[in-house]
Design a protein around this motif. Structure first.
Motif, PDB file in Angstrom:
ATOM      1  N   GLU A  61       0.851  -1.246  -0.125  1.00  0.00           N
ATOM      2  CA  GLU A  61      -0.237  -0.030   0.039  1.00  0.00           C
ATOM      3  C   GLU A  61       0.934   1.425   0.012  1.00  0.00           C
ATOM      4  O   GLU A  61       0.425   2.480  -0.856  1.00  0.00           O
ATOM      5  CB  GLU A  61      -1.032  -0.070   1.287  1.00  0.00           C
ATOM      6  CG  GLU A  61      -2.297  -0.830   1.163  1.00  0.00           C
ATOM      7  CD  GLU A  61      -1.909  -2.455   1.453  1.00  0.00           C
ATOM      8  OE1 GLU A  61      -2.807  -3.068   1.602  1.00  0.00           O
ATOM      9  OE2 GLU A  61      -0.499  -2.634   1.716  1.00  0.00           O
ATOM     10  N   ALA A  62       1.766   1.374   0.648  1.00  0.00           N
ATOM     11  CA  ALA A  62       2.611   2.550   0.943  1.00  0.00           C
ATOM     12  C   ALA A  62       3.320   2.849  -0.091  1.00  0.00           C
ATOM     13  O   ALA A  62       3.719   4.221  -0.899  1.00  0.00           O
ATOM     14  CB  ALA A  62       3.778   2.240   1.977  1.00  0.00           C
ATOM     15  N   ARG A  63       3.481   1.936  -1.249  1.00  0.00           N
ATOM     16  CA  ARG A  63       4.244   2.205  -2.401  1.00  0.00           C
ATOM     17  C   ARG A  63       3.554   2.760  -3.341  1.00  0.00           C
ATOM     18  O   ARG A  63       3.697   3.401  -4.417  1.00  0.00           O
ATOM     19  CB  ARG A  63       4.779   1.071  -3.170  1.00  0.00           C
ATOM     20  CG  ARG A  63       5.698   0.352  -2.296  1.00  0.00           C
ATOM     21  CD  ARG A  63       6.349  -0.907  -3.294  1.00  0.00           C
ATOM     22  NE  ARG A  63       7.682  -1.525  -2.752  1.00  0.00           N
ATOM     23  CZ  ARG A  63       8.513  -2.391  -3.412  1.00  0.00           C
ATOM     24  NH1 ARG A  63       8.225  -2.578  -4.380  1.00  0.00           N
ATOM     25  NH2 ARG A  63       9.465  -2.776  -2.542  1.00  0.00           N
ATOM     26  N   GLY A  65       1.060   5.274  -2.501  1.00  0.00           N
ATOM     27  CA  GLY A  65       0.535   6.357  -1.730  1.00  0.00           C
ATOM     28  C   GLY A  65      -0.414   6.477  -0.620  1.00  0.00           C
ATOM     29  O   GLY A  65      -1.039   7.355  -0.256  1.00  0.00           O
ATOM     30  N   VAL A  66      -0.885   5.056  -0.292  1.00  0.00           N
ATOM     31  CA  VAL A  66      -1.582   4.772   0.932  1.00  0.00           C
ATOM     32  C   VAL A  66      -0.882   5.247   2.099  1.00  0.00           C
ATOM     33  O   VAL A  66       0.024   4.572   2.484  1.00  0.00           O
ATOM     34  CB  VAL A  66      -2.193   3.489   0.883  1.00  0.00           C
ATOM     35  CG1 VAL A  66      -3.391   3.105   1.888  1.00  0.00           C
ATOM     36  CG2 VAL A  66      -3.074   3.122  -0.271  1.00  0.00           C
ATOM     37  N   THR A  67      -1.348   6.153   2.848  1.00  0.00           N
ATOM     38  CA  THR A  67      -0.844   6.679   4.196  1.00  0.00           C
ATOM     39  C   THR A  67      -1.440   6.152   5.316  1.00  0.00           C
ATOM     40  O   THR A  67      -2.628   5.498   5.495  1.00  0.00           O
ATOM     41  CB  THR A  67      -0.974   8.139   4.157  1.00  0.00           C
ATOM     42  OG1 THR A  67      -2.307   8.546   4.124  1.00  0.00           O
ATOM     43  CG2 THR A  67      -0.124   8.726   3.148  1.00  0.00           C
ATOM     44  N   GLY A  68      -0.935   6.150   6.556  1.00  0.00           N
ATOM     45  CA  GLY A  68      -1.594   5.918   7.813  1.00  0.00           C
ATOM     46  C   GLY A  68      -1.629   4.435   8.213  1.00  0.00           C
ATOM     47  O   GLY A  68      -2.534   4.030   8.953  1.00  0.00           O
ATOM     48  N   LYS A  70      -2.911   2.291   6.346  1.00  0.00           N
ATOM     49  CA  LYS A  70      -4.067   1.675   5.815  1.00  0.00           C
ATOM     50  C   LYS A  70      -3.960   0.463   4.595  1.00  0.00           C
ATOM     51  O   LYS A  70      -3.191   0.502   4.129  1.00  0.00           O
ATOM     52  CB  LYS A  70      -5.053   2.709   5.344  1.00  0.00           C
ATOM     53  CG  LYS A  70      -5.551   3.735   6.348  1.00  0.00           C
ATOM     54  CD  LYS A  70      -6.559   4.653   5.907  1.00  0.00           C
ATOM     55  CE  LYS A  70      -7.243   5.700   6.880  1.00  0.00           C
ATOM     56  NZ  LYS A  70      -7.966   6.736   6.216  1.00  0.00           N
ATOM     57  N   ASP A  79      -7.352   7.613  -3.341  1.00  0.00           N
ATOM     58  CA  ASP A  79      -6.550   8.002  -2.259  1.00  0.00           C
ATOM     59  C   ASP A  79      -5.262   6.974  -2.819  1.00  0.00           C
ATOM     60  O   ASP A  79      -4.142   6.832  -2.172  1.00  0.00           O
ATOM     61  CB  ASP A  79      -7.057   6.991  -0.885  1.00  0.00           C
ATOM     62  CG  ASP A  79      -8.133   7.562  -0.541  1.00  0.00           C
ATOM     63  OD1 ASP A  79      -8.084   8.986  -0.215  1.00  0.00           O
ATOM     64  OD2 ASP A  79      -8.997   6.837   0.060  1.00  0.00           O
TER      65      ASP A  79
END
Length: 256
Positions: A61-63, A65-68, A70, A79
């Protein structure tokens, strides 16, 4: 064999190798490996909270752009960056993936990572709308997901032993006896000639292998009549220009 395969088949794992990178599920990798010779592709799919489905592996997910912290199932398409922040490669919405598959007549083994029932339904409906159901092969992982793909009426589906990996070989054979899949995928390091024979004796027509499938392993298993999910470049002639006896000895030593 089932009518979707035409002899031992090479499948590009997660879109196939892109330069030195594996598992990108990217448009660039798919098109490059199609040009190189692949016609079957395994693609990871993640369902989003708003019903969209994208070609991504859970945990990445972080790759995108998903933050927090999630998960994909907790965010909407707005998102998510469809360009990987690390590789700059492009992942796809399901609709675009199936359009490419139809245009190029490529077959897709679809590895659903979350929200299985909803994602299966989305695959079925989009593929049906494009007249492309014959090109998709959803993976099932256990009793519940076998029921999901059967209720929807996919013309092809496969059972991956990855989903019941903790069960004994005897329990996996029993699973096949009960649920009668025509296609089974298993890890290469769990394969043996005897285990394959027991699985086929339940009525399974096609057996494929995955996990660490380099060129040496892929060549030998293709020669044995198995399908392979490659983590290497396409092998043009797996029965030529190699020491077949030596490779057979190496493979047999691994699986005694």
């Amino acid at each position: 064999m089932s009518n979707i395969f035409n002899g031992p088949t090479q499948v590009a794992h997660a879109g196939g190798l892109w330069k030195s990178m594996l598992y990108t599920n990217s448009e660039e990798a798919i098109l490059k490996n199609y040009v190189d010779g692949f016609r079957f592709f395994e693609i990871d799919l993640a369902g989003l909270a708003d019903g969209h489905v994208i070609t991504a592996h859970d945990g990445s997910e972080a790759r995108f752009g998903v933050t927090g912290g999630k998960k994909f199932g907790e965010v909407s398409l707005s998102d998510v960056s469809l360009t990987c922040l690390k590789t700059r490669l492009t992942i796809l919405r399901l609709e675009r993936l199936l359009e490419i598959a139809k245009d190029l007549q490529m077959k897709l083994i679809l590895d659903v990572k979350n929200n299985h029932e909803l994602v299966y339904s989305k695959i079925y409906n989009v593929a049906k709308s494009l007249d492309a159901l014959h090109l998709v092969i959803p993976q099932a992982y256990n009793e519940r997901t076998v029921e999901n793909v059967r209720i929807l009426g996919f013309p092809h589906w496969l059972m991956t032993f990855w989903g019941i990996g903790r069960r004994s070989p005897e329990e996996k054979v029993q699973f096949c006896e009960i649920h009668r899949p025509s296609i089974v995928w298993m890890r290469a390091d769990t394969w043996s000639p005897d285990f394959e024979a027991e699985v086929r004796n339940t009525g399974v027509q096609d057996v494929g292998l995955h996990a660490n499938m380099d060129a040496v392993r892929s060549r030998e298993f293709l020669r044995r009549g198995l399908h392979v999910m490659n983590d290497c470049t396409y092998i043009d002639a797996y029965d030529e220009d190699v020491d077949a006896t030596l490779i057979s000895e190496q493979i047999n030593a691994l699986y005694r």
